[in-house]
Structure formats: C-alpha cells, structure tokens
Write a protein that holds these residues in place. Structure first.
Motif, PDB file in Angstrom:
ATOM      1  N   LEU A  25     -20.488  11.866  18.774  1.00 29.11           N
ATOM      2  CA  LEU A  25     -20.788  10.522  19.510  1.00 29.11           C
ATOM      3  C   LEU A  25     -19.750   9.839  19.907  1.00 29.11           C
ATOM      4  O   LEU A  25     -19.610   9.215  21.067  1.00 29.11           O
ATOM      5  N   GLU A  26     -18.745   9.561  19.019  1.00 31.08           N
ATOM      6  CA  GLU A  26     -17.776   8.537  19.244  1.00 31.08           C
ATOM      7  C   GLU A  26     -16.714   9.283  20.343  1.00 31.08           C
ATOM      8  O   GLU A  26     -16.191   8.756  21.427  1.00 31.08           O
TER       9      GLU A  26
ATOM     10  N   ALA B  98     -26.269  -0.199  27.356  1.00 26.23           N
ATOM     11  CA  ALA B  98     -25.033  -0.304  26.749  1.00 26.23           C
ATOM     12  C   ALA B  98     -24.907  -2.079  26.791  1.00 26.23           C
ATOM     13  O   ALA B  98     -23.872  -2.777  26.124  1.00 26.23           O
ATOM     14  N   SER B  99     -25.577  -2.891  27.650  1.00 21.72           N
ATOM     15  CA  SER B  99     -25.388  -4.348  27.748  1.00 21.72           C
ATOM     16  C   SER B  99     -26.293  -4.903  26.426  1.00 21.72           C
ATOM     17  O   SER B  99     -26.199  -6.059  26.250  1.00 21.72           O
ATOM     18  N   VAL B 100     -26.870  -4.113  25.878  1.00 18.20           N
ATOM     19  CA  VAL B 100     -27.887  -4.776  25.043  1.00 18.20           C
ATOM     20  C   VAL B 100     -27.230  -4.349  23.416  1.00 18.20           C
ATOM     21  O   VAL B 100     -27.035  -3.267  23.273  1.00 18.20           O
TER      22      VAL B 100
ATOM     23  N   PRO C  79     -29.232  -1.953  17.647  1.00 16.55           N
ATOM     24  CA  PRO C  79     -29.655  -0.450  17.635  1.00 16.55           C
ATOM     25  C   PRO C  79     -30.464  -0.130  18.526  1.00 16.55           C
ATOM     26  O   PRO C  79     -31.620  -0.509  18.561  1.00 16.55           O
ATOM     27  N   GLN C  80     -30.407   1.030  19.160  1.00 15.85           N
ATOM     28  CA  GLN C  80     -31.503   1.615  20.132  1.00 15.85           C
ATOM     29  C   GLN C  80     -31.629   3.081  20.137  1.00 15.85           C
ATOM     30  O   GLN C  80     -32.579   3.659  20.474  1.00 15.85           O
ATOM     31  N   ALA C  81     -30.605   3.828  19.147  1.00 16.71           N
ATOM     32  CA  ALA C  81     -31.054   5.294  18.785  1.00 16.71           C
ATOM     33  C   ALA C  81     -30.858   5.567  17.429  1.00 16.71           C
ATOM     34  O   ALA C  81     -29.805   5.067  16.848  1.00 16.71           O
TER      35      ALA C  81
ATOM     36  N   ALA D 219     -28.238  12.877  25.017  1.00 18.44           N
ATOM     37  CA  ALA D 219     -29.239  11.993  25.737  1.00 18.44           C
ATOM     38  C   ALA D 219     -29.398  10.685  24.952  1.00 18.44           C
ATOM     39  O   ALA D 219     -29.530   9.775  25.332  1.00 18.44           O
ATOM     40  N   MET D 220     -28.679  10.573  23.560  1.00  9.88           N
ATOM     41  CA  MET D 220     -28.702   8.989  22.650  1.00  9.88           C
ATOM     42  C   MET D 220     -27.730   8.338  23.674  1.00  9.88           C
ATOM     43  O   MET D 220     -28.266   7.222  23.926  1.00  9.88           O
ATOM     44  N   LEU D 221     -26.541   8.847  24.132  1.00  9.41           N
ATOM     45  CA  LEU D 221     -25.671   7.804  24.793  1.00  9.41           C
ATOM     46  C   LEU D 221     -26.201   7.672  26.138  1.00  9.41           C
ATOM     47  O   LEU D 221     -25.786   6.366  26.660  1.00  9.41           O
TER      48      LEU D 221
END
Ligand SMILES: Nc1ncnc2c1ncn2[C@@H]1O[C@H](COP(=O)(O)OP(=O)(O)OP(=O)(O)O)[C@@H](O)[C@H]1O
Length: 180
Positions: free
Chosen positions: A148-149, A124-126, A129-131, A117-119
């Motif tokens: 996540l990685e 990805a263009s911004v 930090p978004q999550a 869900a986070m990914l």
C-alpha cells in the motif's frame, strides 16, 4: 498453473512448481504470475464481466489517477493487469460497487486487487480512516502495508497497521524459546 504441464517425476505438485520455477530462473511467485498472465492473453474470454486490458482502462478515482498510475508503473514496475486484476478491478472500481470474493493461485496478483481498490476509493482530502484490511497473520500485515505504501507513494494517503495482542501471542512474545 498450466494444467498441460507434465509433472516432474518423484515430486509433490508444490515441489514440482518450485522446481520448475527454479529451472526457469524465476521465483515461484514470478512463475505463477507469468502463467496467469499468459492465460489472460489467451482465448479465455468466456466471462460476462468486462475486463481491463490496461490500468488506464480502470475507473481509478480521477483525483488520484495520475498518482496511482505512477505508483503502479514506477514503484511497482507493472506494465499491465494480471488476469485476476483484469477481471476483478473493474467490478471493485466501477459504480455501483460490488461485493466480491475472488480466488486465484498464489502469486497471481490478488494483493493489487484490494490494495488498488482501497487506495482508489478513499478520499485523500478527508483525514480519517476510510479503509480497513483484516489479515490473518502479522507477516501479511507487514506485506500489505509495504504494498500500500509503495503503490500509494505519489498520493497523500497514509497507511498504518495495528496488531492485536491476544493472551497466546503475548505469552509467545514473553518467551523467546517458543516458536513464531
Ligand atoms: N500486474 C502485474 N504485473 C507485474 N507483476 C505483478 C503484477 N501484479 C502482481 N505482480 C507481482 O507478482 C508478485 C505476486 O503478486 P501478489 O503478492 O500480489 O500475489 P498474490 O496473489 O496476492 O499472492 P499470495 O496468494 O501469495 O498472497 C509480486 O511480486 C507482485 O509485485
């Protein structure tokens, strides 16, 4: 776990699970995943929510779908969502997004629910930090960063971690003889 399993005599429930897992040659986590996955294949479709049969059924961000599916199949080695994933991911990934509290057995695949869900929901263009994922222990931080990685390996999304140092944890670090 399957409630029809007969208990192994003389063992506590947790030990029974570990023992059963050892007998089948699987780790306790793998055993739990197989049990929940088998239940998902069964006739337990009483939910009012839609559930995903495959990862392609999910509303993964179109911009990232190919990369994230590659992460799930190639890096993680998954073939289809586990029961908790099938039930929660449509809710987390579909507009209008819902807040969700979910509970499932250890090793049933909950990490993938919030990791995917986070990914999927970051842009990805911004480059900011978004999550944010808050974890109660540093071991969980390390484990979640690793997932996540791996899952996001084919995207340009970056994952980083930070660990709060409290007076108690700082004094534990300073004294090598005090436990973890
Ligand atoms: N869809 C899937 N297909 C195959 N294996 C999976 C799937 N989802 C998770 N797994 C594997 O099952 C194991 C347990 O998954 P995970 O750690 O996500 O469970 P969890 O519910 O978060 O566990 P815990 O409650 O212990 O934190 C991991 O090895 C993970 O890679």
């Amino acid at each position: 776990m399957d409630s029809n399993h007969e208990g192994l005599p003389g063992l506590e429930p947790q030990n029974q699970e570990n023992d059963r897992a050892k007998i089948n040659g699987r780790s306790a986590n793998e055993e739990a995943w197989h049990a929940t996955s088998a239940a998902a294949d069964g006739n337990e479709s009483g939910t009012i929510y839609s559930s995903a049969v495959s990862f392609e059924d999910l509303d993964i961000s179109p911009k990232l779908q190919a990369e994230l599916l590659q992460g799930l199949y190639v890096e993680m080695g998954f073939t289809k969502p586990s029961r908790i994933q099938a039930q929660t991911l449509p809710l987390i990934l579909q507009h209008p997004y819902k807040s969700l509290i979910a509970q499932a057995h250890n090793g049933s695949g909950k990490t993938t629910c919030f990791a995917l869900a986070m990914l999927s929901r970051v842009d990805a263009s911004v480059n900011q930090p978004q999550a944010l994922c808050l974890c109660p222990t540093r071991e969980l931080v390390a484990q979640n960063v690793m997932v996540l990685e791996k899952m996001g390996k084919f995207t340009s999304i970056r994952t980083t971690s930070t660990i709060a140092v409290t007076p108690a944890s700082a004094s534990r670090q300073a004294d090598p003889f005090v436990g973890p």
